[in-house]
Design an enzyme around this catalytic site. Structure first.
Site, short mmCIF file in Angstrom:
data_model
loop_
_atom_site.label_atom_id
_atom_site.label_comp_id
_atom_site.label_asym_id
_atom_site.label_seq_id
_atom_site.Cartn_x
_atom_site.Cartn_y
_atom_site.Cartn_z
N GLN A 1 0.75 -1.02 -0.10
CA GLN A 1 0.12 -0.04 0.06
C GLN A 1 0.98 1.18 0.07
O GLN A 1 1.14 1.92 1.26
CB GLN A 1 -0.90 -0.08 1.38
CG GLN A 1 -1.85 1.10 1.47
CD GLN A 1 -3.02 0.98 0.64
OE1 GLN A 1 -3.74 0.30 0.46
NE2 GLN A 1 -3.48 2.04 0.11
N PHE A 2 1.31 1.56 -1.30
CA PHE A 2 2.30 2.71 -1.37
C PHE A 2 1.49 4.17 -0.83
O PHE A 2 2.57 5.00 -0.35
CB PHE A 2 2.95 2.94 -2.55
CG PHE A 2 1.96 3.53 -3.48
CD1 PHE A 2 2.02 4.90 -3.81
CD2 PHE A 2 1.00 2.88 -4.39
CE1 PHE A 2 1.32 5.50 -4.82
CE2 PHE A 2 0.03 3.68 -5.41
CZ PHE A 2 0.27 4.80 -5.51
N THR A 3 0.43 4.20 -0.75
CA THR A 3 -0.17 5.65 -0.54
C THR A 3 -0.16 5.84 1.07
O THR A 3 -0.34 7.09 1.46
CB THR A 3 -1.78 5.43 -0.93
OG1 THR A 3 -2.54 4.48 -0.14
CG2 THR A 3 -2.13 5.50 -2.31
#
Length: 152
Positions: free
Chosen positions: A78-80
Site C-alpha cells: 500500500q504505497f499510499t
C-alpha cells in the site's frame, strides 16, 4: 517502512475476481516502503509487528501478539501510506519508495515473515486489489520504522 495493522476476524484480497490471499483471525497489514528504506527497516518493522501485543489475554488486556495467538498475517502492499498530505487537496507520493524498491522490500518482508510466522498470505504488488476485512474491536495501529536521515 510503514505498517498499518488491523486486528481482524477475517480479511481477504481479490484481484481480477480471484482471491489471492485470505486469513481468519489475525492481522491484516497494509505495508509501505519509503524512500531510503532498506532490509534493515523491513527487519525491524517485522520484529515489532510480530511482537506487537494487540490480542486479549484471559483478563481482557491487550497482552498477546499475533505470534502468541497463532493468528494469520495478511500482508498487503500500500504505497499510499507514505503520502504527503500537508498541503493542498491532492496527495504527493514523493516520500514513497520507487516502485522497484517498494516491490523488492515488500517481497523481502513477505519472505522474512514466512520464515518467522506460520500463516502468511499476501496481496499482489501493483495490482488493483479489492480488500475486505472485518476489523475486530475495532483495533488499528500505525507502526513506522523511519529510514536513516541523510547527512548533508
Amino acid at each position: 517502512m510503514i505498517a498499518l495493522l488491523q486486528r481482524v476476524s477475517h480479511a481477504s484480497v481479490v484481484v481480477d475476481g480471484a482471491t489471492v490471499g485470505a486469513i481468519e483471525a489475525g492481522l491484516m497489514v497494509l505495508l509501505c516502503a519509503e524512500r531510503g528504506d532498506s532490509e534493515k527497516q523491513a527487519d525491524a518493522l517485522l520484529a515489532k509487528l510480530l511482537a506487537y501485543r494487540v490480542f486479549s489475554d484471559d483478563a481482557g488486556k491487550m497482552n498477546r501478539s499475533v505470534s502468541d495467538v497463532g493468528g494469520g498475517l495478511l500482508l498487503v502492499p500500500q504505497f499510499t501510506l507514505a503520502a504527503d498530505t500537508q498541503s493542498g487537496t491532492r496527495p504527493s507520493f514523493t516520500p514513497a519508495a520507487a516502485p522497484e524498491d517498494g516491490r523488492r522490500l515488500f517481497d523481502y518482508f513477505v519472505r522474512q515473515a514466512g520464515s518467522s510466522h506460520a500463516q502468511v498470505q499476501t496481496g499482489q504488488f501493483g495490482a488493483d486489489m479489492k480488500v475486505s476485512l472485518t476489523n475486530d474491536g475495532p483495533v488499528t495501529f500505525w507502526l513506522q520504522v523511519k529510514p536513516p536521515v541523510a547527512k548533508a
